[in-house]
Design a protein around this motif. Structure first.
Motif, PDB file in Angstrom:
ATOM      1  N   ALA A   8       4.648  37.497  50.763  1.00 39.75           N
ATOM      2  CA  ALA A   8       6.051  37.128  50.577  1.00 39.75           C
ATOM      3  C   ALA A   8       6.739  38.078  49.597  1.00 39.75           C
ATOM      4  CB  ALA A   8       6.162  35.685  50.093  1.00 39.75           C
ATOM      5  N   ASP A   9       6.034  38.443  48.540  1.00 37.18           N
ATOM      6  CA  ASP A   9       6.595  39.392  47.556  1.00 37.18           C
ATOM      7  C   ASP A   9       6.856  40.751  48.212  1.00 37.18           C
ATOM      8  OD1 ASP A   9       6.522  37.476  45.599  1.00 37.18           O
ATOM      9  OD2 ASP A   9       4.732  38.270  44.602  1.00 37.18           O
ATOM     10  N   TYR A  10       5.943  41.172  49.075  1.00 30.81           N
ATOM     11  CA  TYR A  10       6.102  42.453  49.767  1.00 30.81           C
ATOM     12  C   TYR A  10       7.357  42.443  50.637  1.00 30.81           C
ATOM     13  CZ  TYR A  10       5.107  46.352  52.935  1.00 30.81           C
ATOM     14  OH  TYR A  10       5.182  47.511  53.672  1.00 30.81           O
ATOM     15  N   LEU A  12      11.169  44.503  50.315  1.00 30.51           N
ATOM     16  CA  LEU A  12      11.822  45.244  51.390  1.00 30.51           C
ATOM     17  C   LEU A  12      13.239  44.718  51.613  1.00 30.51           C
ATOM     18  CD1 LEU A  12      10.260  46.366  54.715  1.00 30.51           C
ATOM     19  CD2 LEU A  12      12.435  45.160  54.753  1.00 30.51           C
ATOM     20  N   VAL A  13      13.379  43.401  51.623  1.00 26.85           N
ATOM     21  CA  VAL A  13      14.693  42.790  51.835  1.00 26.85           C
ATOM     22  C   VAL A  13      15.657  43.179  50.719  1.00 26.85           C
ATOM     23  CG1 VAL A  13      15.939  40.584  51.893  1.00 26.85           C
ATOM     24  CG2 VAL A  13      13.812  40.863  53.191  1.00 26.85           C
ATOM     25  N   LYS A  14      15.148  43.185  49.501  1.00 25.35           N
ATOM     26  CA  LYS A  14      15.994  43.518  48.346  1.00 25.35           C
ATOM     27  C   LYS A  14      16.558  44.925  48.449  1.00 25.35           C
ATOM     28  CE  LYS A  14      16.028  43.165  43.293  1.00 25.35           C
ATOM     29  NZ  LYS A  14      15.219  42.784  42.098  1.00 25.35           N
ATOM     30  N   ILE A  54       8.216  34.311  55.538  1.00 23.88           N
ATOM     31  CA  ILE A  54       9.673  34.405  55.393  1.00 23.88           C
ATOM     32  C   ILE A  54      10.232  33.219  54.624  1.00 23.88           C
ATOM     33  CG2 ILE A  54       9.878  35.820  57.474  1.00 23.88           C
ATOM     34  CD1 ILE A  54      11.188  33.372  58.854  1.00 23.88           C
ATOM     35  N   SER A  55       9.574  32.073  54.736  1.00 23.32           N
ATOM     36  CA  SER A  55      10.025  30.888  53.990  1.00 23.32           C
ATOM     37  C   SER A  55       9.948  31.110  52.489  1.00 23.32           C
ATOM     38  CB  SER A  55       9.168  29.665  54.354  1.00 23.32           C
ATOM     39  OG  SER A  55       9.339  29.295  55.703  1.00 23.32           O
ATOM     40  N   ASN A  56       9.001  31.967  52.077  1.00 27.22           N
ATOM     41  CA  ASN A  56       8.777  32.220  50.657  1.00 27.22           C
ATOM     42  C   ASN A  56       9.281  33.584  50.199  1.00 27.22           C
ATOM     43  OD1 ASN A  56       6.698  30.022  49.290  1.00 27.22           O
ATOM     44  ND2 ASN A  56       6.517  30.120  51.511  1.00 27.22           N
ATOM     45  N   ALA A  57       9.914  34.337  51.115  1.00 25.26           N
ATOM     46  CA  ALA A  57      10.298  35.719  50.808  1.00 25.26           C
ATOM     47  C   ALA A  57      11.769  35.901  50.460  1.00 25.26           C
ATOM     48  CB  ALA A  57       9.947  36.634  51.983  1.00 25.26           C
ATOM     49  N   VAL A  58      12.560  34.845  50.555  1.00 21.64           N
ATOM     50  CA  VAL A  58      13.987  34.999  50.230  1.00 21.64           C
ATOM     51  C   VAL A  58      14.157  35.184  48.728  1.00 21.64           C
ATOM     52  CG1 VAL A  58      16.246  33.890  50.247  1.00 21.64           C
ATOM     53  CG2 VAL A  58      14.761  33.723  52.252  1.00 21.64           C
ATOM     54  N   GLN A  59      13.506  34.322  47.972  1.00 20.77           N
ATOM     55  CA  GLN A  59      13.489  34.409  46.510  1.00 20.77           C
ATOM     56  C   GLN A  59      14.917  34.558  45.963  1.00 20.77           C
ATOM     57  OE1 GLN A  59      10.409  37.302  45.496  1.00 20.77           O
ATOM     58  NE2 GLN A  59       8.904  36.231  46.716  1.00 20.77           N
ATOM     59  N   ASP A  60      15.197  35.602  45.195  1.00 17.99           N
ATOM     60  CA  ASP A  60      16.542  35.741  44.634  1.00 17.99           C
ATOM     61  C   ASP A  60      17.416  36.689  45.450  1.00 17.99           C
ATOM     62  OD1 ASP A  60      15.187  38.046  44.049  1.00 17.99           O
ATOM     63  OD2 ASP A  60      15.826  38.169  41.957  1.00 17.99           O
ATOM     64  N   ALA A 111       2.186  26.753  49.787  1.00 15.97           N
ATOM     65  CA  ALA A 111       3.502  27.390  49.866  1.00 15.97           C
ATOM     66  C   ALA A 111       4.369  26.999  48.684  1.00 15.97           C
ATOM     67  CB  ALA A 111       4.193  26.993  51.168  1.00 15.97           C
ATOM     68  N   GLY A 112       5.293  27.878  48.351  1.00 12.58           N
ATOM     69  CA  GLY A 112       6.259  27.583  47.306  1.00 12.58           C
ATOM     70  C   GLY A 112       7.481  26.888  47.882  1.00 12.58           C
ATOM     71  N   GLN A 113       8.546  26.799  47.084  1.00 15.77           N
ATOM     72  CA  GLN A 113       9.779  26.173  47.541  1.00 15.77           C
ATOM     73  C   GLN A 113      10.347  26.952  48.728  1.00 15.77           C
ATOM     74  OE1 GLN A 113      11.039  23.370  46.508  1.00 15.77           O
ATOM     75  NE2 GLN A 113      13.036  23.384  47.520  1.00 15.77           N
ATOM     76  N   PRO A 114      10.495  26.322  49.895  1.00 15.17           N
ATOM     77  CA  PRO A 114      10.898  27.068  51.092  1.00 15.17           C
ATOM     78  C   PRO A 114      12.395  27.357  51.157  1.00 15.17           C
ATOM     79  CG  PRO A 114      10.597  24.758  51.633  1.00 15.17           C
ATOM     80  CD  PRO A 114      10.199  24.909  50.184  1.00 15.17           C
ATOM     81  N   ALA A 115      12.713  28.525  51.703  1.00 17.52           N
ATOM     82  CA  ALA A 115      14.106  28.953  51.808  1.00 17.52           C
ATOM     83  C   ALA A 115      14.895  28.139  52.825  1.00 17.52           C
ATOM     84  CB  ALA A 115      14.159  30.433  52.174  1.00 17.52           C
ATOM     85  N   TRP A 116      14.196  27.481  53.767  1.00 21.90           N
ATOM     86  CA  TRP A 116      14.939  26.736  54.789  1.00 21.90           C
ATOM     87  C   TRP A 116      15.696  25.535  54.230  1.00 21.90           C
ATOM     88  CZ3 TRP A 116      12.735  21.961  54.784  1.00 21.90           C
ATOM     89  CH2 TRP A 116      11.348  21.836  54.638  1.00 21.90           C
ATOM     90  N   HIS A 117      15.468  25.204  52.983  1.00 18.74           N
ATOM     91  CA  HIS A 117      16.275  24.153  52.357  1.00 18.74           C
ATOM     92  C   HIS A 117      17.713  24.606  52.164  1.00 18.74           C
ATOM     93  CE1 HIS A 117      13.545  20.863  51.544  1.00 18.74           C
ATOM     94  NE2 HIS A 117      12.635  21.690  51.027  1.00 18.74           N
ATOM     95  N   THR A 118      17.914  25.906  51.996  1.00 17.84           N
ATOM     96  CA  THR A 118      19.252  26.423  51.684  1.00 17.84           C
ATOM     97  C   THR A 118      19.773  27.465  52.676  1.00 17.84           C
ATOM     98  OG1 THR A 118      18.228  28.051  50.204  1.00 17.84           O
ATOM     99  CG2 THR A 118      19.002  26.001  49.217  1.00 17.84           C
ATOM    100  N   VAL A 119      18.877  28.085  53.462  1.00 21.35           N
ATOM    101  CA  VAL A 119      19.276  29.110  54.431  1.00 21.35           C
ATOM    102  C   VAL A 119      19.169  28.516  55.838  1.00 21.35           C
ATOM    103  CG1 VAL A 119      18.793  31.415  55.341  1.00 21.35           C
ATOM    104  CG2 VAL A 119      18.438  30.927  52.905  1.00 21.35           C
ATOM    105  N   PRO A 120      20.202  28.650  56.673  1.00 23.09           N
ATOM    106  CA  PRO A 120      20.148  28.079  58.027  1.00 23.09           C
ATOM    107  C   PRO A 120      19.033  28.692  58.854  1.00 23.09           C
ATOM    108  CG  PRO A 120      22.055  29.524  57.781  1.00 23.09           C
ATOM    109  CD  PRO A 120      21.484  29.330  56.415  1.00 23.09           C
ATOM    110  N   SER A 121      18.422  27.861  59.704  1.00 22.27           N
ATOM    111  CA  SER A 121      17.277  28.337  60.485  1.00 22.27           C
ATOM    112  C   SER A 121      17.418  28.008  61.967  1.00 22.27           C
ATOM    113  CB  SER A 121      15.982  27.722  59.943  1.00 22.27           C
ATOM    114  OG  SER A 121      15.975  26.317  60.115  1.00 22.27           O
TER     115      SER A 121
END
Length: 263
Positions: free
Chosen positions: A73-75, A79-81, A99-105, A194-204
């Protein structure tokens, strides 16, 4: 100035304006980042990538390390950043957990698309989710683990069982190549919480096959509904590699996600 010359200049200006408008439109399209899962590799996205590229979408098919959920996820997050403009993150299988854990900041991720993928809640593991509902036949098809120097274990699918288990609706010759070029995943990656998933805040969005033997369709439906996916597509008879066997359907859903979140 003659009428002919005036019309010629006007036509040239109009053509230039249309070209600039088209270029601007293409530039506004998000970059689609494709993240493969366990036992696959970047070329499994070839059909989807070709479709998206033809439509003017920038595409990056990531070489997912498959070492651990946190590291992978960090990797992808790094790349996304470093990708300019909005990004649509697409994950297949274990890549969905990544991807659920790769959104981060990263604030440039506009959408998540789950392709026959895991969408874990915080604290859940891929291994636990795969067995929560009956139907997965992956376990007996795995080869003996490859023991690594650091004590970790690499997992592969036995090549003679790969086609039936993983890619039943892919042409036989292609499935043989996929078996030979499969990327191993560590046992740690499948058992790490898994950590806090991005799908809570990003549409999927989500798409999967009804004949998936790795992740039961009922499990993927549950995860997609829990994530409040904007659209869930079931592909009748599709295997675990629905992006390889039905690339146009997968690409269409990605475009739908990209379009819906670009307004």
């Amino acid at each position: 100035m003659t009428k002919f010359k005036f019309r010629h200049i006007a036509a040239a200006v109009a053509t230039a304006a249309l070209t600039l408008s088209s270029a601007a439109f293409a530039a506004e399209k998000p970059t689609v980042v494709l993240v493969h899962g366990a036992f696959a590799e970047s070329s499994s996205w070839n059909g989807v990538a070709a479709n998206l590229l033809q439509q003017g979408y920038p595409v990056v098919a990531v070489a997912n390390p498959l070492r651990s959920l946190t590291a992978d996820a960090d990797y992808v997050a790094s790349l996304v950043k470093q990708t300019s403009g909005p990004v649509v993150l697409v994950g297949h299988s274990y890549g969905g957990a990544v991807i659920s854990n790769a959104v981060q900041d990263n604030t440039n991720v506009s959408a998540l698309v789950y392709v026959a993928a895991f969408a874990p809640e915080q604290g859940e593991t891929v291994l636990e989710l795969s067995g929560r509902y009956p139907g997965s036949t992956l376990g007996p098809t795995l080869a003996a683990p490859v023991l690594l120097k650091d004590g970790s274990k690499d997992l592969y699918i036995q090549q003679d069982k790969f086609a039936a288990q993983f890619a039943a609706d892919v042409p036989a010759a292609e499935a043989v190549l996929m078996a030979a070029t499969q990327r191993p995943v560590t046992e740690l990656a499948l058992t790490e919480a898994a950590g806090q998933p991005a799908w809570h805040t990003v549409p999927s969005w989500a798409i999967y096959g009804t004949a998936d033997k790795n992740i039961p369709a009922v499990a993927m439906k549950f995860m997609a509904q829990r994530a409040k996916a904007k659209k869930i597509v079931e592909v009748p008879g599709a295997s675990h590699v629905v992006m390889t066997s039905h690339p146009d359907k997968v690409a269409a859903l990605i475009v739908e996600a990209a379009t819906a979140t670009s307004k």
